[in-house]
Design a protein around this motif. Sequence first.
Motif, PDB file in Angstrom:
ATOM      1  N   PRO A 616      11.801   2.164 -62.196  1.00  0.00           N
ATOM      2  CA  PRO A 616      11.905   1.090 -63.206  1.00  0.00           C
ATOM      3  C   PRO A 616      12.440  -0.223 -62.628  1.00  0.00           C
ATOM      4  O   PRO A 616      11.960  -1.288 -62.969  1.00  0.00           O
ATOM      5  N   ILE A 617      13.444  -0.129 -61.765  1.00  0.00           N
ATOM      6  CA  ILE A 617      13.854  -1.293 -60.970  1.00  0.00           C
ATOM      7  C   ILE A 617      13.275  -1.058 -59.582  1.00  0.00           C
ATOM      8  O   ILE A 617      13.808  -0.289 -58.793  1.00  0.00           O
ATOM      9  N   ASN A 618      12.129  -1.710 -59.335  1.00  0.00           N
ATOM     10  CA  ASN A 618      11.313  -1.374 -58.182  1.00  0.00           C
ATOM     11  C   ASN A 618      11.923  -1.807 -56.851  1.00  0.00           C
ATOM     12  O   ASN A 618      11.618  -1.244 -55.812  1.00  0.00           O
ATOM     13  N   ARG A 619      12.813  -2.820 -56.892  1.00  0.00           N
ATOM     14  CA  ARG A 619      13.356  -3.316 -55.623  1.00  0.00           C
ATOM     15  C   ARG A 619      14.851  -3.575 -55.781  1.00  0.00           C
ATOM     16  O   ARG A 619      15.276  -4.251 -56.704  1.00  0.00           O
ATOM     17  N   VAL A 620      15.639  -3.021 -54.872  1.00  0.00           N
ATOM     18  CA  VAL A 620      17.091  -3.215 -54.863  1.00  0.00           C
ATOM     19  C   VAL A 620      17.517  -3.525 -53.432  1.00  0.00           C
ATOM     20  O   VAL A 620      17.184  -2.775 -52.503  1.00  0.00           O
ATOM     21  N   ASN A 621      18.264  -4.635 -53.287  1.00  0.00           N
ATOM     22  CA  ASN A 621      18.731  -5.038 -51.949  1.00  0.00           C
ATOM     23  C   ASN A 621      17.597  -5.047 -50.916  1.00  0.00           C
ATOM     24  O   ASN A 621      17.719  -4.507 -49.814  1.00  0.00           O
ATOM     25  N   GLU A 622      16.491  -5.624 -51.336  1.00  0.00           N
ATOM     26  CA  GLU A 622      15.315  -5.819 -50.475  1.00  0.00           C
ATOM     27  C   GLU A 622      14.622  -4.519 -50.073  1.00  0.00           C
ATOM     28  O   GLU A 622      13.799  -4.503 -49.162  1.00  0.00           O
ATOM     29  N   ARG A 623      14.927  -3.421 -50.760  1.00  0.00           N
ATOM     30  CA  ARG A 623      14.255  -2.147 -50.488  1.00  0.00           C
ATOM     31  C   ARG A 623      13.389  -1.774 -51.689  1.00  0.00           C
ATOM     32  O   ARG A 623      13.857  -1.787 -52.828  1.00  0.00           O
ATOM     33  N   TYR A 624      12.124  -1.433 -51.422  1.00  0.00           N
ATOM     34  CA  TYR A 624      11.210  -0.996 -52.483  1.00  0.00           C
ATOM     35  C   TYR A 624      11.467   0.468 -52.780  1.00  0.00           C
ATOM     36  O   TYR A 624      11.680   1.275 -51.869  1.00  0.00           O
ATOM     37  N   ARG A 625      11.395   0.817 -54.072  1.00  0.00           N
ATOM     38  CA  ARG A 625      11.799   2.153 -54.498  1.00  0.00           C
ATOM     39  C   ARG A 625      10.684   2.853 -55.274  1.00  0.00           C
ATOM     40  O   ARG A 625      10.138   2.293 -56.230  1.00  0.00           O
ATOM     41  N   TYR A 626      10.387   4.088 -54.867  1.00  0.00           N
ATOM     42  CA  TYR A 626       9.432   4.931 -55.596  1.00  0.00           C
ATOM     43  C   TYR A 626      10.166   6.186 -56.053  1.00  0.00           C
ATOM     44  O   TYR A 626      11.038   6.706 -55.347  1.00  0.00           O
ATOM     45  N   GLN A 627       9.784   6.650 -57.229  1.00  0.00           N
ATOM     46  CA  GLN A 627      10.565   7.696 -57.891  1.00  0.00           C
ATOM     47  C   GLN A 627       9.705   8.915 -58.213  1.00  0.00           C
ATOM     48  O   GLN A 627       8.556   8.791 -58.630  1.00  0.00           O
TER      49      GLN A 627
END
Length: 671
Positions: A616-627
């Motif tokens: 839902p928050i796809n990017r945090v601290n310049e890192r892309y996130r997949y769940q």
Amino acid sequence: MKYVNVAIDNNTDHTDVLYTYGTELEDIRVGDKVRVPFAMGNRMKDGYVFQVMDELPETIKGLKLVASRVEEISLSEEAISTCSWMRKRYLCRYIDAIKCFTPAGSSSKRGKKRNPFSDMIRQPSEPKQLTLEQDKALNEIIQPMNQNKHEVFLIHGVTSSGKTEIYMQSIEACLKKGKTAIMLVPEISLTIQTIERFINRFGTERVAVLHSKLSMGERYDEWMRVKNGEVKIVIGARSGVFAPLENIGIIILDEEHESTYKSDMSPKYDTFEVAVKRAMINQSIVLLGSATPSIQSYYRAKTGQFNLIRLTKRYNEMPLPSVEIVDMREELKGGNKSIFSIALYQGIKKCLEKKQQVILFLNRRGYSTFISCRNCGYVMKCPDCGISMTYHKEDNEASCHFCGKKSPVPKICPDCTSKYIKYFGMGTEKVEEVTATLFEEANIARLDLDTVKKKGSIERVLKSFHKGKIDILIGTQLVAKGLDFANVGLVGIISADVSLNIPDYRSSERTFQLITQAAGRTGRGNFPGTVIIQSYTPQHYAIEAASHHDYEDFYQQELILRKQTGYPPFCNFFQLVISSKDEQEAKLMAEEVGKFLRAKSGRKEAVSILGPQPAPINRVNERYRYQILIKAKLGTRKQYAKEIAELKQIFFVKKKSSCLLSVDINPYSFL
């Protein structure tokens, strides 16, 4: 010579195993902190002893020796046993679990003891006379305690029913048996009131406090007081569950339903589960208390896994507050565009005239919730996280409430260069400004994460409110939990819909809990209280049930939905987040992990594996996130944990990948 298996203080999955060393220390024991030569360069590293052996099961070539022991810091065998359990339970590293038990900070170079109670003046108090309900509850708790028997109790008591007095008298009984106690509260803001009560009852010499708002030095000195057996009671937020007490007789979790009892950093532990593990080893009691128990806990109590205790009456015999729901859609139709309904405005006015205090609750901080261009629709988002930034008028800047990044607000739109940049939505800062305009004669204060950054600021605000120096207290959930003030005549819930709109299966539960808890802050003195709930969805069952103080009705409706959808307490959730600075790499790795899990689980269970998809928050601290989410049926948790531990080794430890894996079991947030 003896031989020891040691967990090394090294922040990497690649060395998350036990290493065998020899030692000349004949009295070495499990839990000792040691210095050892490590890896090819024999650099000296800290380590913790997990096993002591008289003989080696097999010959080890080039066996290294323990260099020294760090006498001051050592852990108990029970703590080490709990660390081993945490590693399996939460799929964390040995060292992550160990650091939960070890102290922050270091000893004072000048030898001066740092005391967080130095400004506190004790006002001795005696145990209160218990009501029949309280007395019955206390006897139920003390019986297995006297038999050194492990039991879990859930006190479901209406707000102001006297749960704290039961906690204190249970602890008194525990101390009389020569045992120790841990008292946990969900918010640091609540520790202040709790500490005062416990020090007044038990004295500073028997009480220690452990939480993150203490200075590093204070935390270290308090930890050492506990470790050295100088105190018998520890009070703290969730990290207090790791207090180095021995012979624990009772662990209490007040407001057990709160999400803050679940850690959102590695190890992502559940405080309740850790408390139960420690209590099982110590053959002791776990006592949970809440006016709004979590669905999970209440289900366990109703099905006989916990002992259920009910407190149905307020201690002072005052009725529960009267509740009025205001439909804000009707207010708009009537021409009222203010954040205050007519009923809430008049209610505040009456309270101030009677010299009663008011609490206004809105679970959203900041001034405006997002910044947008009215010409093209541009929304100002965090460059690192990609979520909307919140405007803070006091600082005249936009802030990301997820990663903390701050940015100046553009004067013209970056997309279309128009000047129509406007602020939308509202937070506590805006409520404070509007309230100050409407009630100029009132003393107003705000309590949220933006106003409590400095040490002692929470205490100052709450003490001022307690002394009557503040007429209206505005805040987020910091003001909705556990606070006990006798002169509060009105609680206004500005927008009950904020938590309903969170994309989470618990959103209805959180809404019911927040409304009920906030409502419980009034009517605690010698006059009945009033609650006004403002909502755009007043017919929602969570709001309706909260307005009638009817937990049982809410529980039954919510449980039906949970059963139909297969959500907890009818399953365990696993959340796997794969992240990388390269979005394509994160996506491909997540797909590989998903294929692995589906192949392992078989066709029947594969439908329970959801994703991968962008978080839902796809990017945090310049890192892309997949769940990837796994709905594990009851009884399959261990199997899934084993498979995830296996894939962690295959895809993230043995492969040279820049991707990171984060695992959260039964998370409180899916963002």
